[in-house]
Design a protein around this motif. Structure first.
Motif, PDB file in Angstrom:
ATOM      1  N   GLU A  46       0.811  -1.066  -0.036  1.00 35.56           N
ATOM      2  CA  GLU A  46      -0.005  -0.066   0.012  1.00 35.56           C
ATOM      3  C   GLU A  46       0.791   1.258  -0.107  1.00 35.56           C
ATOM      4  O   GLU A  46       2.001   1.171   0.878  1.00 35.56           O
ATOM      5  N   ILE A  47       0.415   2.319  -0.622  1.00 33.63           N
ATOM      6  CA  ILE A  47       1.011   3.646  -0.795  1.00 33.63           C
ATOM      7  C   ILE A  47      -0.032   4.299   0.008  1.00 33.63           C
ATOM      8  O   ILE A  47      -1.053   4.252  -0.181  1.00 33.63           O
ATOM      9  N   TYR A  48       0.403   5.125   1.164  1.00 37.87           N
ATOM     10  CA  TYR A  48      -0.503   5.934   1.808  1.00 37.87           C
ATOM     11  C   TYR A  48      -0.043   7.165   2.038  1.00 37.87           C
ATOM     12  O   TYR A  48       1.163   7.733   1.705  1.00 37.87           O
ATOM     13  N   SER A  49      -0.856   8.335   2.053  1.00 37.00           N
ATOM     14  CA  SER A  49      -0.727   9.654   2.137  1.00 37.00           C
ATOM     15  C   SER A  49      -0.759  10.149   3.644  1.00 37.00           C
ATOM     16  O   SER A  49      -1.507   9.566   4.306  1.00 37.00           O
TER      17      SER A  49
ATOM     18  N   ASP B  77       1.589  19.096  -2.674  1.00 38.81           N
ATOM     19  CA  ASP B  77       0.338  19.113  -2.451  1.00 38.81           C
ATOM     20  C   ASP B  77       0.091  19.195  -0.807  1.00 38.81           C
ATOM     21  O   ASP B  77      -1.291  18.889  -0.578  1.00 38.81           O
ATOM     22  N   GLY B  78       0.966  19.318   0.070  1.00 39.35           N
ATOM     23  CA  GLY B  78       0.490  19.616   1.216  1.00 39.35           C
ATOM     24  C   GLY B  78       0.664  18.050   2.126  1.00 39.35           C
ATOM     25  O   GLY B  78       0.453  17.756   3.308  1.00 39.35           O
ATOM     26  N   TYR B  79       0.801  16.903   1.135  1.00 39.85           N
ATOM     27  CA  TYR B  79       0.985  15.593   1.584  1.00 39.85           C
ATOM     28  C   TYR B  79       2.318  14.980   1.683  1.00 39.85           C
ATOM     29  O   TYR B  79       3.117  15.376   0.589  1.00 39.85           O
ATOM     30  N   LEU B  80       2.628  13.882   2.424  1.00 39.62           N
ATOM     31  CA  LEU B  80       3.624  12.906   1.809  1.00 39.62           C
ATOM     32  C   LEU B  80       3.296  11.797   1.925  1.00 39.62           C
ATOM     33  O   LEU B  80       2.113  11.284   2.184  1.00 39.62           O
ATOM     34  N   TYR B  81       4.085  10.971   0.979  1.00 39.20           N
ATOM     35  CA  TYR B  81       3.516   9.563   0.782  1.00 39.20           C
ATOM     36  C   TYR B  81       4.790   8.503   0.871  1.00 39.20           C
ATOM     37  O   TYR B  81       5.881   8.771   1.189  1.00 39.20           O
ATOM     38  N   ALA B  82       4.243   7.310   1.587  1.00 37.75           N
ATOM     39  CA  ALA B  82       5.113   6.277   2.031  1.00 37.75           C
ATOM     40  C   ALA B  82       4.572   4.887   1.713  1.00 37.75           C
ATOM     41  O   ALA B  82       3.165   4.886   1.469  1.00 37.75           O
TER      42      ALA B  82
ATOM     43  N   SER C 172       9.657   2.968   2.732  1.00 38.16           N
ATOM     44  CA  SER C 172      10.031   3.500   1.590  1.00 38.16           C
ATOM     45  C   SER C 172      10.865   5.014   2.102  1.00 38.16           C
ATOM     46  O   SER C 172      11.507   5.694   1.170  1.00 38.16           O
ATOM     47  N   GLY C 173      10.388   5.301   3.409  1.00 33.56           N
ATOM     48  CA  GLY C 173      10.859   6.894   3.764  1.00 33.56           C
ATOM     49  C   GLY C 173       9.627   7.730   3.000  1.00 33.56           C
ATOM     50  O   GLY C 173       8.553   7.160   2.622  1.00 33.56           O
ATOM     51  N   GLU C 174      10.082   8.771   3.246  1.00 32.56           N
ATOM     52  CA  GLU C 174       8.747   9.838   2.948  1.00 32.56           C
ATOM     53  C   GLU C 174       9.265  10.479   1.481  1.00 32.56           C
ATOM     54  O   GLU C 174      10.211  10.841   1.203  1.00 32.56           O
ATOM     55  N   HIS C 175       7.895  10.345   0.523  1.00 35.32           N
ATOM     56  CA  HIS C 175       8.221  11.164  -0.738  1.00 35.32           C
ATOM     57  C   HIS C 175       7.328  11.913  -1.233  1.00 35.32           C
ATOM     58  O   HIS C 175       6.172  12.086  -0.412  1.00 35.32           O
ATOM     59  N   LEU C 176       7.403  12.762  -2.137  1.00 38.27           N
ATOM     60  CA  LEU C 176       6.645  13.860  -2.361  1.00 38.27           C
ATOM     61  C   LEU C 176       5.381  13.506  -3.341  1.00 38.27           C
ATOM     62  O   LEU C 176       4.475  14.338  -3.497  1.00 38.27           O
ATOM     63  N   SER C 177       5.211  12.294  -3.970  1.00 33.61           N
ATOM     64  CA  SER C 177       4.318  12.066  -4.679  1.00 33.61           C
ATOM     65  C   SER C 177       4.194  10.361  -4.650  1.00 33.61           C
ATOM     66  O   SER C 177       5.068   9.629  -4.441  1.00 33.61           O
TER      67      SER C 177
ATOM     68  N   TRP D 153      10.466   4.244  -6.295  1.00 35.69           N
ATOM     69  CA  TRP D 153      11.294   3.709  -5.293  1.00 35.69           C
ATOM     70  C   TRP D 153      11.271   2.167  -5.133  1.00 35.69           C
ATOM     71  O   TRP D 153      12.334   1.609  -5.206  1.00 35.69           O
ATOM     72  N   ALA D 154       9.667   1.877  -5.341  1.00 39.72           N
ATOM     73  CA  ALA D 154       9.632   0.156  -5.206  1.00 39.72           C
ATOM     74  C   ALA D 154      10.063  -0.351  -6.232  1.00 39.72           C
ATOM     75  O   ALA D 154      10.761  -1.337  -6.150  1.00 39.72           O
ATOM     76  N   ALA D 155      10.163   0.085  -7.616  1.00 40.16           N
ATOM     77  CA  ALA D 155      10.456  -0.511  -8.819  1.00 40.16           C
ATOM     78  C   ALA D 155      12.109  -0.667  -8.608  1.00 40.16           C
ATOM     79  O   ALA D 155      12.693  -1.576  -9.383  1.00 40.16           O
TER      80      ALA D 155
END
Length: 97
Positions: free
Chosen positions: A20-23, A54-59, A65-70, A77-79
Motif C-alpha cells: 500500500e501507498i498511503y498519504s 500538495d501538502g502531503y507526503l507519501y510512503a 520507503s521513507g517519505e516521498h513527494l508523490s 522507489w519500489a521498482a
C-alpha cells in the motif's frame, strides 16, 4: 493516513503480499519528531513543515520507503528495490449517471 494506491508483490515470485501507498499531512513528517518522538509521537513545532507538492507526503507499507513527494515517487522507489516488482492495481473510477 489514507491509502492512495494498492498493489501486489510476489514473494519468491509466487506468494502474493499486499503493498500500500498511503498519504499523510506533511506536518506529521518524521523530520519534525521531537527528541524520542519516534517512540512518543510528539512533534517539535519549531521544526518547519516540509515543502511538498500538495501538502502531503507519501510512503509505502509494509516496506519502509521513507517519505516521498508523490505516489509516482514511491512507485519508482519500489521498482528500484531488489525485491521488485510490484503490480499496482488500476485506480477505481466512479461512473455518475
Amino acid at each position: 493516513m489514507k491509502v492512495v494506491a494498492v498493489g501486489t508483490w510476489y514473494y519468491d515470485g509466487l506468494i502474493p503480499h499486499r503493498v500500500e501507498i498511503y498519504s499523510f499531512p506533511a506536518r506529521f513528517s518524521a523530520s519534525r519528531f521531537a527528541e524520542d518522538g519516534e517512540n512518543t509521537g510528539e512533534y517539535d513545532e519549531s521544526q518547519p513543515v516540509p515543502d511538498t507538492l500538495d501538502g502531503y507526503l507519501y510512503a509505502c507499507s509494509p516496506f519502509f520507503s521513507g517519505e516521498h513527494l508523490s505516489i509516482e515517487a514511491v512507485k519508482a522507489w519500489a521498482a528500484a528495490q531488489p525485491w521488485a516488482p510490484v503490480a499496482w492495481d488500476e485506480p477505481e473510477t466512479s461512473n455518475s449517471n
